[in-house]
Design a protein around this motif. Structure first.
Motif, mmCIF file in Angstrom:
data_model
loop_
_atom_site.group_PDB
_atom_site.id
_atom_site.type_symbol
_atom_site.label_atom_id
_atom_site.label_comp_id
_atom_site.label_asym_id
_atom_site.label_seq_id
_atom_site.Cartn_x
_atom_site.Cartn_y
_atom_site.Cartn_z
ATOM 1 N N GLN A 174 0.839 -1.043 0.096
ATOM 2 C CA GLN A 174 0.009 0.043 0.158
ATOM 3 C C GLN A 174 0.789 1.235 -0.070
ATOM 4 O O GLN A 174 0.532 2.237 -0.659
ATOM 5 C CB GLN A 174 -0.872 0.155 1.396
ATOM 6 C CG GLN A 174 -1.879 1.156 1.204
ATOM 7 C CD GLN A 174 -2.838 1.123 -0.017
ATOM 8 O OE1 GLN A 174 -3.243 0.099 -0.365
ATOM 9 N NE2 GLN A 174 -3.061 2.335 -0.712
ATOM 10 N N ALA A 175 2.029 1.337 0.677
ATOM 11 C CA ALA A 175 3.185 2.276 0.752
ATOM 12 C C ALA A 175 3.524 2.706 -0.689
ATOM 13 O O ALA A 175 3.562 3.839 -1.253
ATOM 14 C CB ALA A 175 3.821 2.041 1.656
ATOM 15 N N VAL A 179 1.976 1.771 -3.378
ATOM 16 C CA VAL A 179 0.715 2.265 -4.077
ATOM 17 C C VAL A 179 0.673 3.868 -4.030
ATOM 18 O O VAL A 179 0.569 4.650 -4.829
ATOM 19 C CB VAL A 179 -0.526 1.704 -3.780
ATOM 20 C CG1 VAL A 179 -1.806 2.305 -4.593
ATOM 21 C CG2 VAL A 179 -0.468 0.312 -4.220
ATOM 22 N N ASP A 180 0.564 4.342 -2.753
ATOM 23 C CA ASP A 180 0.499 5.830 -2.131
ATOM 24 C C ASP A 180 1.634 6.685 -2.851
ATOM 25 O O ASP A 180 1.401 7.674 -2.942
ATOM 26 C CB ASP A 180 0.475 5.955 -0.594
ATOM 27 C CG ASP A 180 -0.762 5.087 -0.098
ATOM 28 O OD1 ASP A 180 -1.595 4.800 -0.979
ATOM 29 O OD2 ASP A 180 -0.853 4.782 1.179
ATOM 30 N N SER A 181 2.821 6.044 -2.937
ATOM 31 C CA SER A 181 4.107 6.770 -3.539
ATOM 32 C C SER A 181 3.860 6.589 -4.936
ATOM 33 O O SER A 181 5.068 7.030 -5.445
ATOM 34 C CB SER A 181 5.508 6.388 -2.881
ATOM 35 O OG SER A 181 5.253 6.583 -1.517
ATOM 36 N N ASP A 182 2.842 6.028 -5.722
ATOM 37 C CA ASP A 182 2.872 5.995 -7.128
ATOM 38 C C ASP A 182 4.115 5.216 -7.756
ATOM 39 O O ASP A 182 4.810 5.752 -8.604
ATOM 40 C CB ASP A 182 2.698 7.452 -7.821
ATOM 41 C CG ASP A 182 2.310 7.229 -9.216
ATOM 42 O OD1 ASP A 182 1.882 6.198 -9.583
ATOM 43 O OD2 ASP A 182 2.650 8.302 -9.947
#
Ligand code: 5GP
Length: 206
Positions: free
Chosen positions: A75-76, A78-81
């Motif tokens: 998820q981290a 994903v969040d940081s693209d």
């Protein structure tokens, strides 16, 4: 320094041929892994190592087959693209293609091969219209089922689930416009040759 900066931006280096972003999809048991390995042996290039939240299987090596990470780390990212694409495959585990190594390889004029599912291929196609996407088909549904059983990796109910998922994935691939070509793997050598000649044709055109 300039080289690094250009590569980072995903732009082709001056005078270099553009790389090729190659996507290979197909149901489990269809022979994708061997085909990708042979293609890279023939043309040279990089295999894109995906991140996944699933556990390593027997013989799988972290960093070579996958980057095995937990859901929080996924998820981290994903969040940081940090992913070119990501998807929940078979409604269970998450898989994603780290973006930077792929964009660097293309910018440096290399081939980079992604072994990803249809959802991922659709996302890659949207971000990189020049990607070359090939879907590997089994010769028939009965043969796919036979191969899944012959792998001896799962019990019958898991095999039947995987089979149902595979037929849905094939239908989705065929009904969309993501794939440039479909290759039937009746015989591994013939299918590999077909994939290699498609790639050679594509490289000659660009
Ligand atoms: P497996 O768990 O059997 O190694 O892979 C299951 C499925 O996930 C395969 O169809 C494979 O192509 C797909 N897959 C592997 N890596 C990725 C990825 O990074 N993104 C997506 N979307 N699918 C992936």
């Amino acid at each position: 320094m300039a080289r690094e900066r250009l590569a980072h931006l995903g732009a082709p280096l001056e005078g270099a041929r553009p790389g090729l972003l190659l996507v290979i999809s197909g149901p489990s048991g269809v022979g994708k892994t061997s085909i990708v390995r042979d293609v890279l042996a023939r043309f040279g290039g990089d295999f894109s190592v995906s991140a996944t939240t699933r556990r390593p299987g027997p013989g799988e090596v972290d960093g070579r087959d996958y980057l095995f990470i937990d859901e929080r780390a996924f998820q981290a990212m994903v969040d940081s693209d940090l992913f070119l694409e990501h998807a929940q495959v078979f409604g269970r585990n998450w898989y994603g293609t780290p973006r930077e190594p792929v964009e660097r390889a293309i910018a440096e004029g290399r081939i980079v091969a992604l072994d990803i599912d249809v959802q991922g291929a659709e996302q890659v196609r949207a971000r990189h219209p020049n990607a070359f996407c090939i879907f590997i088909l089994p010769p028939s549904e009965q043969e796919l089922l036979r191969r899944l059983r012959a792998r001896g990796r799962e019990d019958e109910s898991a095999i039947m689930r995987r089979f149902a998922e595979s037929t849905r994935e094939i239908a989705r691939a065929k009904s969309g416009s993501t794939y440039d070509a479909f290759v039937t793997n009746d015989d591994l050598g013939t299918a590999t040759e077909a994939v290699c000649s498609l790639i050679a044709g594509r490289l000659a055109r660009q």
